[in-house]
Design a protein around this motif. Structure first.
Motif, PDB file in Angstrom:
ATOM      1  N   THR A 139       0.831  -1.204   0.000  1.00 14.44           N
ATOM      2  CA  THR A 139       0.000   0.000   0.000  1.00 14.44           C
ATOM      3  C   THR A 139       0.864   1.252   0.000  1.00 14.44           C
ATOM      4  OG1 THR A 139      -1.692  -1.200   1.225  1.00 14.44           O
ATOM      5  CG2 THR A 139      -1.851   1.199   1.223  1.00 14.44           C
ATOM      6  N   LYS A 140       1.883   1.275   0.867  1.00 16.23           N
ATOM      7  CA  LYS A 140       2.766   2.444   0.920  1.00 16.23           C
ATOM      8  C   LYS A 140       3.550   2.594  -0.383  1.00 16.23           C
ATOM      9  CE  LYS A 140       3.076   2.579   5.881  1.00 16.23           C
ATOM     10  NZ  LYS A 140       3.809   2.374   7.085  1.00 16.23           N
ATOM     11  N   ARG A 141       3.959   1.466  -0.960  1.00 15.22           N
ATOM     12  CA  ARG A 141       4.682   1.515  -2.231  1.00 15.22           C
ATOM     13  C   ARG A 141       3.790   2.134  -3.313  1.00 15.22           C
ATOM     14  NH1 ARG A 141       5.200  -3.823  -4.111  1.00 15.22           N
ATOM     15  NH2 ARG A 141       3.334  -3.349  -5.282  1.00 15.22           N
ATOM     16  N   GLU A 142       2.544   1.690  -3.403  1.00 18.30           N
ATOM     17  CA  GLU A 142       1.630   2.219  -4.414  1.00 18.30           C
ATOM     18  C   GLU A 142       1.341   3.693  -4.179  1.00 18.30           C
ATOM     19  OE1 GLU A 142       0.312   0.844  -7.251  1.00 18.30           O
ATOM     20  OE2 GLU A 142       1.769  -0.729  -6.808  1.00 18.30           O
ATOM     21  N   TRP A 143       1.149   4.082  -2.923  1.00 17.97           N
ATOM     22  CA  TRP A 143       0.883   5.480  -2.597  1.00 17.97           C
ATOM     23  C   TRP A 143       2.066   6.357  -2.993  1.00 17.97           C
ATOM     24  CZ3 TRP A 143       2.804   8.878   1.334  1.00 17.97           C
ATOM     25  CH2 TRP A 143       2.073  10.057   1.462  1.00 17.97           C
ATOM     26  N   PHE A 144       3.271   5.830  -2.804  1.00 14.72           N
ATOM     27  CA  PHE A 144       4.482   6.549  -3.186  1.00 14.72           C
ATOM     28  C   PHE A 144       4.589   6.670  -4.709  1.00 14.72           C
ATOM     29  CE2 PHE A 144       8.991   6.276  -4.449  1.00 14.72           C
ATOM     30  CZ  PHE A 144       9.477   7.434  -3.859  1.00 14.72           C
ATOM     31  N   MET A 145       4.224   5.605  -5.410  1.00  8.94           N
ATOM     32  CA  MET A 145       4.399   5.559  -6.862  1.00  8.94           C
ATOM     33  C   MET A 145       3.386   6.408  -7.630  1.00  8.94           C
ATOM     34  SD  MET A 145       5.125   1.484  -7.394  1.00  8.94           S
ATOM     35  CE  MET A 145       4.338   1.546  -8.974  1.00  8.94           C
ATOM     36  N   VAL A 146       2.112   6.265  -7.269  1.00  7.13           N
ATOM     37  CA  VAL A 146       1.047   6.871  -8.067  1.00  7.13           C
ATOM     38  C   VAL A 146       0.797   8.301  -7.595  1.00  7.13           C
ATOM     39  CG1 VAL A 146      -1.355   6.678  -8.771  1.00  7.13           C
ATOM     40  CG2 VAL A 146       0.006   4.605  -8.418  1.00  7.13           C
ATOM     41  N   LEU A 147       1.028   9.236  -8.500  1.00  6.81           N
ATOM     42  CA  LEU A 147       0.827  10.650  -8.189  1.00  6.81           C
ATOM     43  C   LEU A 147      -0.338  11.165  -9.014  1.00  6.81           C
ATOM     44  CD1 LEU A 147       4.538  11.864  -8.319  1.00  6.81           C
ATOM     45  CD2 LEU A 147       3.260  11.046  -6.342  1.00  6.81           C
ATOM     46  N   ASP A 148      -1.310  11.745  -8.352  1.00  6.03           N
ATOM     47  CA  ASP A 148      -2.474  12.273  -9.057  1.00  6.03           C
ATOM     48  C   ASP A 148      -2.164  13.693  -9.519  1.00  6.03           C
ATOM     49  OD1 ASP A 148      -5.012  12.727 -10.032  1.00  6.03           O
ATOM     50  OD2 ASP A 148      -5.840  13.212  -8.079  1.00  6.03           O
ATOM     51  N   THR A 149      -2.192  14.612  -8.607  1.00  5.00           N
ATOM     52  CA  THR A 149      -1.893  16.001  -8.911  1.00  5.00           C
ATOM     53  C   THR A 149      -0.596  16.354  -8.207  1.00  5.00           C
ATOM     54  OG1 THR A 149      -4.243  16.497  -9.013  1.00  5.00           O
ATOM     55  CG2 THR A 149      -2.742  18.369  -8.761  1.00  5.00           C
ATOM     56  N   VAL A 150       0.365  16.844  -8.940  1.00  2.55           N
ATOM     57  CA  VAL A 150       1.673  17.159  -8.375  1.00  2.55           C
ATOM     58  C   VAL A 150       1.760  18.659  -8.140  1.00  2.55           C
ATOM     59  CG1 VAL A 150       4.161  17.051  -8.751  1.00  2.55           C
ATOM     60  CG2 VAL A 150       2.690  15.193  -9.571  1.00  2.55           C
ATOM     61  N   PRO A 151       1.991  19.075  -6.897  1.00  2.00           N
ATOM     62  CA  PRO A 151       2.113  20.514  -6.626  1.00  2.00           C
ATOM     63  C   PRO A 151       3.448  21.052  -7.148  1.00  2.00           C
ATOM     64  CG  PRO A 151       2.557  19.261  -4.637  1.00  2.00           C
ATOM     65  CD  PRO A 151       2.132  18.269  -5.683  1.00  2.00           C
ATOM     66  N   TYR A 168      11.250  16.973 -12.015  1.00  2.00           N
ATOM     67  CA  TYR A 168      11.740  17.581 -10.775  1.00  2.00           C
ATOM     68  C   TYR A 168      10.602  17.755  -9.762  1.00  2.00           C
ATOM     69  CZ  TYR A 168      13.743  21.117  -7.663  1.00  2.00           C
ATOM     70  OH  TYR A 168      14.169  21.813  -6.560  1.00  2.00           O
ATOM     71  N   ALA A 169       9.445  18.219 -10.214  1.00  2.00           N
ATOM     72  CA  ALA A 169       8.296  18.394  -9.319  1.00  2.00           C
ATOM     73  C   ALA A 169       7.831  17.053  -8.755  1.00  2.00           C
ATOM     74  CB  ALA A 169       7.156  19.095 -10.059  1.00  2.00           C
ATOM     75  N   MET A 170       7.804  16.016  -9.595  1.00  6.33           N
ATOM     76  CA  MET A 170       7.406  14.683  -9.108  1.00  6.33           C
ATOM     77  C   MET A 170       8.413  14.158  -8.083  1.00  6.33           C
ATOM     78  SD  MET A 170       5.696  12.719 -12.390  1.00  6.33           S
ATOM     79  CE  MET A 170       7.237  12.356 -13.148  1.00  6.33           C
ATOM     80  N   HIS A 171       9.695  14.383  -8.334  1.00  2.00           N
ATOM     81  CA  HIS A 171      10.737  13.946  -7.400  1.00  2.00           C
ATOM     82  C   HIS A 171      10.546  14.629  -6.037  1.00  2.00           C
ATOM     83  CE1 HIS A 171      14.759  12.414  -6.361  1.00  2.00           C
ATOM     84  NE2 HIS A 171      14.881  13.557  -5.702  1.00  2.00           N
ATOM     85  N   ASP A 172      10.328  15.939  -6.074  1.00  2.00           N
ATOM     86  CA  ASP A 172      10.146  16.682  -4.826  1.00  2.00           C
ATOM     87  C   ASP A 172       8.897  16.223  -4.076  1.00  2.00           C
ATOM     88  OD1 ASP A 172      10.977  18.867  -3.034  1.00  2.00           O
ATOM     89  OD2 ASP A 172       9.102  19.809  -3.682  1.00  2.00           O
ATOM     90  N   TYR A 173       7.825  15.970  -4.814  1.00  3.68           N
ATOM     91  CA  TYR A 173       6.585  15.515  -4.185  1.00  3.68           C
ATOM     92  C   TYR A 173       6.758  14.120  -3.572  1.00  3.68           C
ATOM     93  CZ  TYR A 173       1.546  14.940  -3.533  1.00  3.68           C
ATOM     94  OH  TYR A 173       0.301  14.736  -2.998  1.00  3.68           O
ATOM     95  N   ARG A 174       7.497  13.270  -4.243  1.00  8.87           N
ATOM     96  CA  ARG A 174       7.757  11.937  -3.684  1.00  8.87           C
ATOM     97  C   ARG A 174       8.614  12.042  -2.426  1.00  8.87           C
ATOM     98  NH1 ARG A 174       7.715   9.811  -9.402  1.00  8.87           N
ATOM     99  NH2 ARG A 174       5.784   8.599  -9.444  1.00  8.87           N
ATOM    100  N   LEU A 175       9.509  13.003  -2.375  1.00  9.63           N
ATOM    101  CA  LEU A 175      10.275  13.224  -1.149  1.00  9.63           C
ATOM    102  C   LEU A 175       9.338  13.587   0.004  1.00  9.63           C
ATOM    103  CD1 LEU A 175      13.435  15.225  -2.268  1.00  9.63           C
ATOM    104  CD2 LEU A 175      13.367  12.952  -1.240  1.00  9.63           C
ATOM    105  N   MET A 176       8.343  14.422  -0.263  1.00 15.52           N
ATOM    106  CA  MET A 176       7.367  14.781   0.765  1.00 15.52           C
ATOM    107  C   MET A 176       6.613  13.542   1.242  1.00 15.52           C
ATOM    108  SD  MET A 176       5.835  18.442  -0.652  1.00 15.52           S
ATOM    109  CE  MET A 176       4.258  18.070   0.013  1.00 15.52           C
ATOM    110  N   ARG A 177       6.211  12.693   0.307  1.00 19.79           N
ATOM    111  CA  ARG A 177       5.492  11.476   0.671  1.00 19.79           C
ATOM    112  C   ARG A 177       6.381  10.527   1.470  1.00 19.79           C
ATOM    113  NH1 ARG A 177       1.163   9.556  -3.851  1.00 19.79           N
ATOM    114  NH2 ARG A 177      -0.215  11.342  -3.603  1.00 19.79           N
ATOM    115  N   LEU A 178       7.628  10.425   1.082  1.00 24.65           N
ATOM    116  CA  LEU A 178       8.561   9.559   1.796  1.00 24.65           C
ATOM    117  C   LEU A 178       8.774  10.066   3.222  1.00 24.65           C
ATOM    118  CD1 LEU A 178      10.094   7.020   1.126  1.00 24.65           C
ATOM    119  CD2 LEU A 178      12.037   8.421   0.453  1.00 24.65           C
TER     120      LEU A 178
END
Length: 189
Positions: A139-151, A168-178
């Motif tokens: 579940t956490k892996r999927e939540w990390f992988m799938v991005l709906d709207t990227v700020p 770059y925006a997706m990378h930064d957003y994934r850092l927030m999720r991590l």
């Protein structure tokens, strides 16, 4: 306690009518509330410390008393230490991701070799992080992988290429999720 409430009901008009009495009452009530909250906080901290010590002692006892690898208790302790190792790996990956993001903030010209290599580095980091998260929770892996709207990214870069900026925006957003996943892990333990 009922006597205090009764006294307040009888003297309330006097307390409200006199500004100094009202201020004194508010300061007194605030002081009492502060003292009670500090006392409760100390008690709560002491209880938490005691619980942590009991868990540490229990883990140590289970670890030393376990004589076979198939023992259920040994497996429970092993899983606890294994999850700590995985979270340490994820924390290290987050650190690498932050370094990678910060590297992108220093890039200036879209045509440089470093700008061309950065998306590949980000993809590599993403794959390794995805695998590590899969060891803990699908579940956490999927939540990390799938991005709906990227700020918009929290840190700006001077690169203007739209594809680079999206990555770059997706990378930064994934850092927030991590970071959120790691915060939840700390709260659980």
């Amino acid at each position: 306690m009922p006597e205090l409430l009764e006294l307040l009901e009888r003297k309330w008009d006097w307390i409200v009518a006199d500004p100094w009495a009202f201020v004194s009452f508010v300061v007194l009530a605030f002081g009492i509330g502060l003292l009670v909250s500090r006392k409760l906080n100390r008690v709560h901290v002491a209880i938490l410390k005691e619980r942590i010590n009991l868990h540490v002692e229990e883990i140590a006892r289970l670890k030393t008393n376990s004589d076979s690898g198939s023992d259920v208790k040994s497996e429970m302790v092993g899983n606890l230490f294994r999850s700590d190792e995985i979270y340490a790996e994820i924390a290290q990956l987050r650190h690498e991701g932050v370094q990678l993001r910060n590297e992108a903030t220093r890039l200036k010209d879209t045509r440089t070799h470093a700008v061309a290599k950065w998306p590949k580095k980000s993809d590599d980091w993403f794959e390794r992080t995805k695998l590590a998260l899969g060891k803990i929770s699908a579940t956490k892996r999927e939540w990390f992988m799938v991005l709906d709207t990227v700020p918009a990214p929290r840190h700006k870069t001077l690169v203007t290429d739209p594809r680079f900026l999206n990555k770059y925006a997706m990378h930064d957003y994934r850092l927030m999720r991590l970071e959120r996943i790691l915060d939840e892990a700390v709260k659980e333990h």
